[in-house]
Design an enzyme around this catalytic site. Structure first.
Site, short mmCIF file in Angstrom:
data_model
loop_
_atom_site.label_atom_id
_atom_site.label_comp_id
_atom_site.label_asym_id
_atom_site.label_seq_id
_atom_site.Cartn_x
_atom_site.Cartn_y
_atom_site.Cartn_z
N HIS A 86 0.75 -1.26 -0.04
CA HIS A 86 -0.01 -0.01 0.11
C HIS A 86 0.94 1.08 0.06
O HIS A 86 1.87 1.44 0.80
CB HIS A 86 -1.00 0.16 1.09
CG HIS A 86 -0.31 -0.19 2.40
ND1 HIS A 86 -0.36 1.20 3.29
CD2 HIS A 86 -0.07 -1.13 3.36
CE1 HIS A 86 0.41 0.82 4.40
NE2 HIS A 86 0.38 -0.41 4.43
N ASP A 88 -0.47 4.26 0.50
CA ASP A 88 -0.92 5.19 1.36
C ASP A 88 -0.18 5.17 2.81
O ASP A 88 0.34 4.12 3.38
CB ASP A 88 -2.70 5.31 1.81
CG ASP A 88 -2.81 4.02 2.43
OD1 ASP A 88 -2.18 2.89 2.20
OD2 ASP A 88 -3.75 4.02 3.34
N ASP A 119 6.21 1.50 6.58
CA ASP A 119 4.80 0.94 6.43
C ASP A 119 4.12 1.93 5.46
O ASP A 119 3.39 2.92 5.77
CB ASP A 119 4.42 1.08 7.86
CG ASP A 119 2.62 0.70 8.01
OD1 ASP A 119 2.06 0.18 6.92
OD2 ASP A 119 2.03 1.18 8.80
N GLU A 153 -5.21 1.12 2.59
CA GLU A 153 -4.89 0.21 3.68
C GLU A 153 -5.06 0.63 5.16
O GLU A 153 -5.81 0.27 5.92
CB GLU A 153 -3.64 -0.49 3.41
CG GLU A 153 -3.29 -1.72 4.34
CD GLU A 153 -2.89 -1.54 5.55
OE1 GLU A 153 -2.94 -2.64 6.58
OE2 GLU A 153 -2.41 -0.63 5.96
N GLU A 154 -4.79 1.84 5.21
CA GLU A 154 -4.49 2.42 6.65
C GLU A 154 -6.17 2.85 7.04
O GLU A 154 -6.19 3.29 8.17
CB GLU A 154 -3.71 3.64 6.65
CG GLU A 154 -2.17 3.16 6.44
CD GLU A 154 -1.52 2.42 7.42
OE1 GLU A 154 -2.17 2.08 8.25
OE2 GLU A 154 -0.38 2.19 7.59
N ASP A 180 4.48 -6.35 4.88
CA ASP A 180 4.01 -5.29 5.45
C ASP A 180 3.87 -5.13 7.15
O ASP A 180 2.86 -4.99 7.57
CB ASP A 180 2.56 -4.94 4.94
CG ASP A 180 1.82 -3.74 5.41
OD1 ASP A 180 2.62 -2.66 5.80
OD2 ASP A 180 0.66 -3.34 5.55
N HIS A 427 3.24 4.40 12.56
CA HIS A 427 2.20 5.12 12.99
C HIS A 427 2.63 5.96 13.91
O HIS A 427 1.65 6.70 14.75
CB HIS A 427 1.02 4.35 13.66
CG HIS A 427 0.41 3.24 12.68
ND1 HIS A 427 -0.67 2.59 12.77
CD2 HIS A 427 0.84 2.71 11.38
CE1 HIS A 427 -1.36 1.93 11.66
NE2 HIS A 427 -0.24 1.99 11.16
N1 BES Z 1 1.50 -2.72 8.37
C1 BES Z 1 0.44 -2.41 9.21
C2 BES Z 1 0.05 -3.86 9.74
C3 BES Z 1 1.12 -4.55 10.65
C4 BES Z 1 1.97 -4.15 11.37
C5 BES Z 1 0.84 -5.93 10.49
C6 BES Z 1 2.78 -4.72 12.29
C7 BES Z 1 1.77 -6.83 11.40
C8 BES Z 1 2.66 -6.17 12.13
C9 BES Z 1 -0.58 -2.01 8.54
O1 BES Z 1 -0.38 -0.81 7.72
C10 BES Z 1 -1.62 -1.47 9.60
O2 BES Z 1 -1.42 -0.56 10.33
N2 BES Z 1 -2.77 -2.17 9.86
C11 BES Z 1 -3.98 -1.47 10.68
C12 BES Z 1 -5.24 -2.20 9.84
C13 BES Z 1 -6.36 -1.32 10.43
C14 BES Z 1 -6.42 0.13 10.06
C15 BES Z 1 -7.71 -2.10 9.78
C16 BES Z 1 -3.73 -2.01 11.89
O3 BES Z 1 -3.21 -3.11 12.15
O4 BES Z 1 -4.10 -1.08 12.78
ZN ZN Z 2 -0.02 0.85 9.07
#
Ligand code: BES
Ligand code: ZN
Length: 459
Positions: A86, A88, A119, A153-154, A180, A427
């Site tokens: 992603h 974004d 990320d 995705e975010e 990711d 984040h």
């Molecule tokens: N890259 C992350 C997900 C992630 C981080 C998976 C570390 C495993 C280890 C992704 O960009 C993310 O932040 N996903 C969100 C999903 C939500 C917005 C539905 C999350 O996990 O908060």
């Molecule tokens: Zn993320």
């Protein structure tokens, strides 16, 4: 393979320049003011795909475009793999905590600092660079590859959920590859075989029809902020267990084998406590920190709002109070079922002195895949070759909800091969990406395709 690895080494500084260019787009999907930046960022990554010879289409959607780029000369005798990423990024705020501006990448030692750099821009760019090395050094890839790079995705991947069922043929594949997520250290490359799911909700409490003088009226009516705190306070006990009836019913317990695997990850409680910046660690009793944050479900308050937030004091009983919650789920919890039992429980607990409204947000199922399949073993070999160390198996606490949709619509499993390090600050302010992880990720990706093609042929 030597020629491909030599190409990667030769072009490393250009790949770093490309990474910085990519990170300069403020592609913040949560903020409508950036929608033109997301479009420009999608066009840039699409051009990059075209420049290495991929057949690339930028698909417009109701919000940010989806980029699909495929290797030329599709060969139906070869397996096909889908690489998802992603473009974004999360909002960069609060700006004042960044040591350099979030969209002006700065290289310090072997790290590059910028929002979205690990990320997820750097991680899927590493795959793209590896494919460039294959194509530009005149080698024939042993598989077809499709890159799918989205811009939401975010914020829940709404457009991709819509796009996926209508484009099954375009995205058909034997397996999905996603980088990711993270690894514990550069010496512990990992195949991640489980992710937590998520369900988001908002709890809103209404009290008096307007903010009231807390001296004139205080004591004669319920304070919505207090009611909300008491309500939320009842959802978890002092030992870190969620008290909602039925919450743990569908949780699959860790096996002894998994607990042994997890114990291979280096862990130092004091270092972890210091890294988090807390006076003492806290978590569900009976589980290690690693188990707590990856294999156990949680309920977190992400935001809490009520009353006067300005300078000084204002003596009021606020008219309302509100909390944003997310629950992280593990196999086999269902986001819908959890949402309904949490809502029911909140309704039961809420006193009749205030009015409760619960709204549901995005959700995604937890993910668990076999770490012993032929393709998983192939991925482990590529990890070892790329990073130069034995690979381990990990679970991760974050969520990538679209992986369940890939399983549902494409009938394909996902291999999660992270390149982020624990101190990359996703984040958070001062997000970074390690150039050593970038280089190792490229070497891993270059060696992944023959491994996966061979495994797919054997199975
Ligand atoms: N890259 C992350 C997900 C992630 C981080 C998976 C570390 C495993 C280890 C992704 O960009 C993310 O932040 N996903 C969100 C999903 C939500 C917005 C539905 C999350 O996990 O908060
Ligand atoms: Zn993320």
């Amino acid at each position: 393979m030597e020629a491909i690895l030599a190409y990667l080494a030769r072009n490393e500084s250009r790949f770093v320049d490309d990474l910085c260019t990519y990170a300069r787009f403020p592609s913040v999907s949560a903020q409508p003011k950036h929608s033109a930046d997301l479009q420009k960022c999608a066009d840039w990554i699409a051009d990059r795909c075209r420049s290495i010879g991929l057949e690339t289409v930028v698909h417009p959607t109701a919000s940010n475009p989806i980029v699909v780029a495929r290797t030329p000369n599709y060969d139906r005798r070869k397996p096909t793999f889908l690489v998802y990423g992603h473009y974004d990024v999360q909002p960069p705020e609060p700006f004042e905590l960044w040591t350099s501006p979030p969209f002006e990448p700065v290289i310090k030692g072997r790290n590059v600092f910028a929002r979205g750099i690990s990320d997820n821009k750097g991680q899927h760019l590493a795959h793209l660079n590896a494919v460039e090395a294959w194509l530009k050094s005149g080698r024939e890839l042993p598989c077809n590859l499709t890159f799918l790079i989205e811009g939401e995705e975010e914020v829940g991947s709404t457009a991709l959920y819509e796009f996926l069922p209508h484009n099954k043929a375009l995205l058909a594949c034997d397996a999905v590859v996603i980088s990711d997520n993270g690894i514990p250290t550069l010496k512990h490359p990992a195949l991640t075989y489980a992710l937590r799911g998520i369900t988001a909700m908002e709890v809103h409490i209404d009290g008096p029809s307007r903010d009231l003088h807390s001296g004139i009226y205080g004591g004669s009516l319920q304070n919505p902020a207090m009611a909300l705190c008491q309500l939320l306070g009842k959802l978890r006990d002092a030992r870190g267990r969620i008290t909602i009836p039925g919450f743990y019913d569908d949780v699959v317990r860790l096996t002894a084998y998994e607990r042994r695997q997890m114990s291979k990850v280096p862990y130092n409680a004091t270092a972890y406590r210091r890294f988090l910046g807390v006076p003492q660690l806290f978590g569900e009793a009976g589980f290690t920190s690693d188990e707590q944050r990856t294999a156990r479900p949680t309920l977190e308050i992400n935001g809490l709002t009520s009353g006067y937030q300005g300078a000084g004091s204002k003596t009021i009983i606020p008219s309302w109070a509100s909390a944003k919650l997310t629950l992280r789920l593990v196999p086999n919890q269902s986001p819908e079922k959890i949402r309904s039992i949490v809502t029911r429980h909140l309704r039961k607990l809420c006193p009749p002195t205030v009015k409760l409204t619960v709204t549901s947000g995005h959700g995604g199922a937890p993910y668990l895949v076999s770490p012993t399949s032929a393709i998983a073993k192939g991925a482990l070999r590529a990890l070892e070759a790329g990073f130069g160390h034995d690979a381990i198996l990990t679970r991760e606490g974050g969520s990538i909800p679209i992986v369940s949709a890939f399983k549902q619509h494409l009938k394909a499993d996902t291999l999660l091969l992270g390149m982020a390090l624990p101190d990359d600050n996703p984040h958070s302010p001062n997000e970074k990406f390690s150039l050593d992880a970038y280089a190792a990720g490229m070497r891993m990706s270059a060696q992944l395709w023959p491994e996966l093609a061979c495994a797919a042929a054997a199975s």
